[in-house]
Design an enzyme around this catalytic site. Structure first.
Site, PDB file in Angstrom:
ATOM      1  N   GLY A  90      -4.318 -11.085   4.505  1.00  0.00           N
ATOM      2  CA  GLY A  90      -4.806  -9.704   4.595  1.00  0.00           C
ATOM      3  C   GLY A  90      -6.260  -9.483   4.219  1.00  0.00           C
TER       4      GLY A  90
ATOM      5  CG  ASP B  84      -4.856  -6.873   2.131  1.00  0.00           C
ATOM      6  OD1 ASP B  84      -4.465  -7.265   1.003  1.00  0.00           O
ATOM      7  OD2 ASP B  84      -4.115  -6.871   3.121  1.00  0.00           O
TER       8      ASP B  84
ATOM      9  CG  ASP C  25       2.506  -1.248  -2.121  1.00  0.00           C
ATOM     10  OD1 ASP C  25       2.555  -0.124  -2.648  1.00  0.00           O
ATOM     11  OD2 ASP C  25       3.385  -1.646  -1.337  1.00  0.00           O
TER      12      ASP C  25
ATOM     13  CG  ASP D 251       0.596  -7.811   8.482  1.00  0.00           C
ATOM     14  OD1 ASP D 251       0.258  -7.743   7.278  1.00  0.00           O
ATOM     15  OD2 ASP D 251       1.726  -8.169   8.843  1.00  0.00           O
TER      16      ASP D 251
HETATM   17  P1  IMP Z   1       2.029  -5.631  -3.673  1.00  0.00           P
HETATM   18  O1  IMP Z   1       2.459  -6.979  -4.131  1.00  0.00           O
HETATM   19  O2  IMP Z   1       3.175  -4.656  -3.599  1.00  0.00           O
HETATM   20  O3  IMP Z   1       0.852  -5.060  -4.432  1.00  0.00           O
HETATM   21  O4  IMP Z   1       1.625  -5.771  -2.168  1.00  0.00           O
HETATM   22  C1  IMP Z   1       0.487  -6.362  -1.831  1.00  0.00           C
HETATM   23  C2  IMP Z   1       0.545  -6.944  -0.437  1.00  0.00           C
HETATM   24  O5  IMP Z   1       1.565  -6.361   0.374  1.00  0.00           O
HETATM   25  C3  IMP Z   1      -0.760  -6.652   0.212  1.00  0.00           C
HETATM   26  O6  IMP Z   1      -1.649  -7.720   0.001  1.00  0.00           O
HETATM   27  C4  IMP Z   1      -0.389  -6.500   1.645  1.00  0.00           C
HETATM   28  O7  IMP Z   1      -0.458  -7.752   2.272  1.00  0.00           O
HETATM   29  C5  IMP Z   1       1.046  -6.038   1.632  1.00  0.00           C
HETATM   30  N1  IMP Z   1       1.107  -4.579   1.832  1.00  0.00           N
HETATM   31  C6  IMP Z   1       1.439  -3.638   0.922  1.00  0.00           C
HETATM   32  N2  IMP Z   1       1.344  -2.409   1.435  1.00  0.00           N
HETATM   33  C7  IMP Z   1       0.908  -2.572   2.706  1.00  0.00           C
HETATM   34  C8  IMP Z   1       0.556  -1.664   3.762  1.00  0.00           C
HETATM   35  O8  IMP Z   1       0.607  -0.430   3.646  1.00  0.00           O
HETATM   36  N3  IMP Z   1       0.142  -2.233   4.924  1.00  0.00           N
HETATM   37  C9  IMP Z   1       0.035  -3.567   5.099  1.00  0.00           C
HETATM   38  N4  IMP Z   1       0.323  -4.458   4.146  1.00  0.00           N
HETATM   39  C10 IMP Z   1       0.760  -3.958   2.954  1.00  0.00           C
HETATM   40 MG    MG Z   2      -2.275  -9.211   1.480  1.00  0.00          MG
END
Ligand code: IMP
Ligand code: MG
Length: 176
Positions: free
Chosen positions: A47, A102, A105, A161
């Site tokens: 990403g 990128d 979340d 993506d």
């Molecule tokens: P986390 O581990 O929940 O912080 O998620 C992080 C990863 O999930 C990011 O690096 C993205 O690759 C993917 N991700 C989370 N939310 C989105 C979104 O809205 N669109 C695309 N990818 C996302």
């Molecule tokens: Mg990512």
């Protein structure tokens, strides 16, 4: 340009010109904060590949770059489980490391990568994320540099993506 992915409509959230202006500001800030240092930038694949490519060109310092690749599985079977797919290719002990992602979340992905990197004893460690979703988080992850604070909606484009589609979009869209 693509207007839908898998039947889901895309609505523009951040234009490519807004992104490029903000990336320039982040680069300037990083350049000031790390003045005189030899910065090691670690991009997170997949990403972060477009963001990191633009960001390094707005940083006026001696820099080196490496990448780390992880995959996150988000389903009922393995909620938030992160797996290291490709590790760093160079030693990072005693280096000033800036991790570039990128999107922040839940923070689960960054928490995993942060712990992995800190176990290798860098001299310093900071996080730069292009997008930060405004939501309460269980994980204690905070980015040092944030491009844009966004609402908790699924977004695509500029490297991120939706079902592996849309990474090539120059702007960032909400998937409706
Ligand atoms: P986390 O581990 O929940 O912080 O998620 C992080 C990863 O999930 C990011 O690096 C993205 O690759 C993917 N991700 C989370 N939310 C989105 C979104 O809205 N669109 C695309 N990818 C996302
Ligand atoms: Mg990512």
């Amino acid at each position: 340009m693509l207007k839908e992915i898998n039947g889901r409509e895309l609505n523009i959230l951040i234009s490519s010109s807004e992104i490029s202006k903000r990336v320039g500001e982040l680069g300037k800030q990083i350049t000031e904060d790390y003045a005189g240092k030899n910065l090691l930038i670690i991009g997170i694949l997949k990403g972060g590949f477009i963001f990191v490519a633009d960001l390094i060109r707005s940083i006026e310092l001696k820099t080196e770059i490496d990448f780390i690749r992880v995959s996150s599985y988000k389903n009922e079977m393995n909620p938030g489980e992160v797996e290291l797919v490709t590790d760093l290719g160079m030693p990072i002990i005693n280096r000033d490391v800036l991790l570039v992602e990128d999107l922040l979340d839940t923070g689960g992905t960054l928490e995993f990568i942060r712990d992995h990197i800190l176990s290798k004893k860098p001299a310093s460690f900071k996080i730069c994320t292009l997008l930060n979703k405004k939501k309460p988080r269980e994980s204690r992850i905070n980015a040092d540099y944030v491009g844009f604070e966004i609402d908790d909606k699924f977004v695509v484009g500029y490297g991120t993506d939706f079902a592996e589609q849309g990474r090539n979009l120059p702007d960032i869209y909400v998937v409706e």
